[in-house]
Design an enzyme around this catalytic site. Structure first.
Site, short mmCIF file in Angstrom:
data_model
loop_
_atom_site.label_atom_id
_atom_site.label_comp_id
_atom_site.label_asym_id
_atom_site.label_seq_id
_atom_site.Cartn_x
_atom_site.Cartn_y
_atom_site.Cartn_z
N SER A 199 46.37 43.28 48.18
CA SER A 199 45.30 42.71 47.00
C SER A 199 44.59 43.99 46.34
O SER A 199 45.68 45.08 46.02
CB SER A 199 44.44 41.99 47.66
OG SER A 199 43.50 41.34 47.04
N TYR A 259 45.78 40.57 36.27
CA TYR A 259 46.02 41.11 37.57
C TYR A 259 45.04 40.87 38.98
O TYR A 259 45.51 40.55 39.79
CB TYR A 259 45.85 42.80 37.45
CG TYR A 259 46.15 43.66 38.39
CD1 TYR A 259 47.55 43.88 39.12
CD2 TYR A 259 45.13 44.31 39.18
CE1 TYR A 259 47.59 44.88 40.04
CE2 TYR A 259 45.20 45.19 40.24
CZ TYR A 259 46.32 45.56 40.51
OH TYR A 259 46.49 46.34 41.64
N LYS A 285 45.77 39.19 42.37
CA LYS A 285 45.08 39.71 43.38
C LYS A 285 44.49 38.87 44.44
O LYS A 285 44.37 38.91 45.53
CB LYS A 285 44.92 41.18 43.15
CG LYS A 285 45.48 41.96 42.59
CD LYS A 285 46.99 42.35 43.63
CE LYS A 285 47.61 43.67 43.59
NZ LYS A 285 48.79 43.87 44.37
N1 NAD Z 1 47.13 52.85 42.98
C1 NAD Z 1 46.07 51.94 43.26
O1 NAD Z 1 44.87 52.59 43.21
C2 NAD Z 1 46.21 50.71 43.76
C3 NAD Z 1 44.86 49.92 43.64
C4 NAD Z 1 44.99 48.55 43.98
C5 NAD Z 1 46.01 47.86 44.45
N2 NAD Z 1 47.27 48.68 44.25
C6 NAD Z 1 48.59 47.73 44.61
O2 NAD Z 1 49.36 48.68 45.36
C7 NAD Z 1 50.67 48.43 45.24
C8 NAD Z 1 51.40 49.41 44.83
O3 NAD Z 1 51.03 50.13 43.84
P1 NAD Z 1 51.50 51.74 43.26
O4 NAD Z 1 49.90 52.33 42.94
O5 NAD Z 1 52.22 52.29 44.57
O6 NAD Z 1 52.22 51.35 42.26
P2 NAD Z 1 53.77 51.88 41.96
O7 NAD Z 1 54.20 51.46 40.44
O8 NAD Z 1 53.89 53.26 42.18
O9 NAD Z 1 54.76 51.13 43.03
C9 NAD Z 1 54.89 49.84 42.68
C10 NAD Z 1 56.46 49.41 43.12
O10 NAD Z 1 56.74 48.12 43.08
C11 NAD Z 1 58.06 48.12 42.30
N3 NAD Z 1 58.15 46.81 41.72
C12 NAD Z 1 57.56 46.25 40.54
N4 NAD Z 1 58.13 45.23 40.28
C13 NAD Z 1 58.89 44.83 41.60
C14 NAD Z 1 59.39 43.61 41.72
N5 NAD Z 1 59.46 42.61 40.78
N6 NAD Z 1 60.48 43.60 42.63
C15 NAD Z 1 60.38 44.63 43.31
N7 NAD Z 1 59.79 45.86 43.36
C16 NAD Z 1 58.92 45.86 42.14
C17 NAD Z 1 58.02 49.43 41.50
O11 NAD Z 1 59.35 49.71 40.93
C18 NAD Z 1 57.43 50.28 41.87
O12 NAD Z 1 58.24 51.14 42.66
C19 NAD Z 1 50.65 47.23 43.98
O13 NAD Z 1 50.58 46.20 44.43
C20 NAD Z 1 49.40 47.57 43.20
O14 NAD Z 1 48.98 46.54 42.43
C21 NAD Z 1 47.30 49.89 43.84
#
Ligand code: NAD
Length: 285
Positions: A151, A165, A169
């Site tokens: 989330s 988003y 989430k």
């Molecule tokens: N980075 C943060 O601070 C943060 C904060 C809150 C939540 N999140 C959540 O953490 C998770 C990881 O995010 P991140 O920051 O590592 O971003 P990121 O973009 O590095 O990683 C997300 C990955 O998901 C893959 N992806 C996207 N759509 C896809 C699909 N339909 N099927 C399969 N793979 C798919 C992308 O290719 C990517 O490698 C996400 O769900 C994001 O919303 C991240």
């Protein structure tokens, strides 16, 4: 001896960012990993196999076991195919970290239907599609399992410009809380993560560019290893903020509030205003 020896874990969106760290960390503790990644850009456009392949190579080079999967999480066929990759390579699956995600940020007034649909589809429907396949496999195997859903504070607390988003989430958190209740009798544990990390999703947030080290995504994954392991066997249904070395439970809480029994339980607006001012309805700040 690793904490996850003999376990098979799926990580979606594991080709980069936080998901890659989850895959590497769980592999280091002995789990065989299905590295799923569609390989697109951060707004969900495009696709390719190189991201997932790269992480599989890293895991194998370190002596671990992994298989790549390039399916889109957001279709039922994709969810079933991701599970099947695990079954074909390792004959069973013990759990999943639903982590794949994209962003299409805009203030709500400027959020188009397309921006709404794709974000809700990848995050919320994607979590449904993969979880449904894995949950039913775990239920059939009757050997327990773990489902860790990603989330965000944007969904749990709110954030400007992330209505699509945040809605997705918050939906993931709602699904997970219901599933934790349903999964209990099968030993299927369910958790919700609200991570914070410096990745391609956050690198251009104001001020965040300086936090690459302090907010290294690797700092999120030790919690995931713990939750996936037997060390957390007694826990389920919990939500955790995690990032930058901090781990803290998050909770929806209901204040004691006020209850009226007289007049058929009907409060007047004036009575409500009075009790509100008296601090009897709200939680303490
Ligand atoms: N980075 C943060 O601070 C943060 C904060 C809150 C939540 N999140 C959540 O953490 C998770 C990881 O995010 P991140 O920051 O590592 O971003 P990121 O973009 O590095 O990683 C997300 C990955 O998901 C893959 N992806 C996207 N759509 C896809 C699909 N339909 N099927 C399969 N793979 C798919 C992308 O290719 C990517 O490698 C996400 O769900 C994001 O919303 C991240």
């Amino acid at each position: 001896m690793g904490l996850l020896d003999g376990k098979v874990m799926i990580v979606t969106g594991a080709g980069g960012g936080i998901g890659r760290e989850h895959a590497l960390a769980m592999s280091k503790e002995g789990a065989a990993i299905v590295v799923n990644d569609l390989g697109g850009s951060r707004d969900g456009s495009g696709s390719g196999g190189t991201m997932a392949d790269g992480v599989v190579e890293e895991i194998r080079a370190a002596g671990g076991e992994a298989v790549a999967n390039y399916d889109d999480v957001s279709s039922v066929e994709g969810g079933l195919s991701i599970l099947q990759s695990g079954l074909d390579a390792f004959e069973k699956v013990d759990g999943v970290v639903n982590n794949a995600g994209i962003l299409r940020d805009k203030s709500f007034a400027n959020t188009t239907e397309e921006m709404w649909d794709i974000v809700v589809k990848v995050h919320l429907k994607g979590t449904y599609c993969v979880t449904h396949a894995v949950y039913n496999h775990l239920k059939q195997r009757n050997a327990g399992g773990v489902i860790i859903n990603t989330s965000s504070t944007s969904g749990l607390d709110g954030n400007f410009g992330q209505g699509n988003y945040g809605a997705a989430k918050a939906g993931i958190a709602g699904l997970s809380r219901c599933l934790a209740i349903e999964g209990k009798k099968y030993g299927i544990r369910v958790f919700i993560l609200a991570p914070v990390a410096h990745t391609r999703l956050t690198e251009d947030l104001p001020g965040f560019e300086k936090l690459a080290t302090a907010m290294n995504p690797a700092l999120v994954s030790p919690l995931v290893v713990y939750l996936a392991s037997d060390l957390a066997a007694d826990h389920s249904g919990k939500t955790f903020f995690v990032g930058g070395g901090r781990i803290a439970e998050m909770k929806v809480v209901t204040a004691k509030g006020i209850t009226k029994v007289e007049d058929g339980g009907v409060w007047t607006p004036e009575e409500i205003a009075g009790r509100m001012s008296a601090g009897e309805i709200l939680l303490p700040e």
